[in-house]
Write a protein that holds these residues in place. Structure first.
Motif: not given
Length: 134
Positions: A93-102, A108-123
């Motif tokens: 969630x912190x990563x997702x917040x930062x993604x929307x802030x800046x 992109x590689x970091x975001x993929x490794x963080x596994x912070x996609x919406x579908x995954x978070x909801x699961x």
């Protein structure tokens, strides 16, 4: 040998222990309710974000106000989850917040490794909700 004299009766000790157990159960119930509430908010945040992303895709028009709201929402959720000891989901969630802030600062590689996609978070949130129900 030193003898300890106490003015507390055995009955008072038993009564105190009983109220301690009741308070502990109440605290556990309260923590469970807080956990359920936070996890439901993750699902809601994922849906709000998905709607905004669909709007963005359909119109091509960004809304800095809406992105600010999403950044704040995800960041607040990260704090609540961290306080409840759900650190892995809190980090996402912190990563997702930062993604929307800046968004430009996120690799992109970091975001993929963080596994912070919406579908995954909801699961993850739904899986944790299921665990709390069992």
């Amino acid at each position: 040998m030193i003898e300890v004299v106490t003015a507390i009766s055995l009955w008072e000790l038993v009564k105190h222990a009983g109220s301690w157990v009741v308070n502990l159960q109440r605290a556990r119930r309260s923590r469970k309710e807080e956990s359920v509430d936070a996890l439901r908010k993750v699902v809601i945040a994922a849906r709000h974000t998905a709607v905004y992303m669909r709007q963005l895709q359909d119109t091509g028009q960004r809304s800095h106000q809406r992105e600010d709201e999403l950044a704040t929402l995800w960041t607040e959720l990260s704090f609540a989850l961290e306080d409840l000891g759900m650190d892995k989901l809190a980090k996402r969630c912190r990563i997702k917040g930062k993604e929307w802030a800046a968004p430009q600062s996120m690799d992109e590689t970091y975001l993929e490794k963080a596994d912070a996609g919406l579908e995954r978070m909801e699961q993850l949130a739904n899986a944790l909700l299921q665990e709390l129900r069992d």
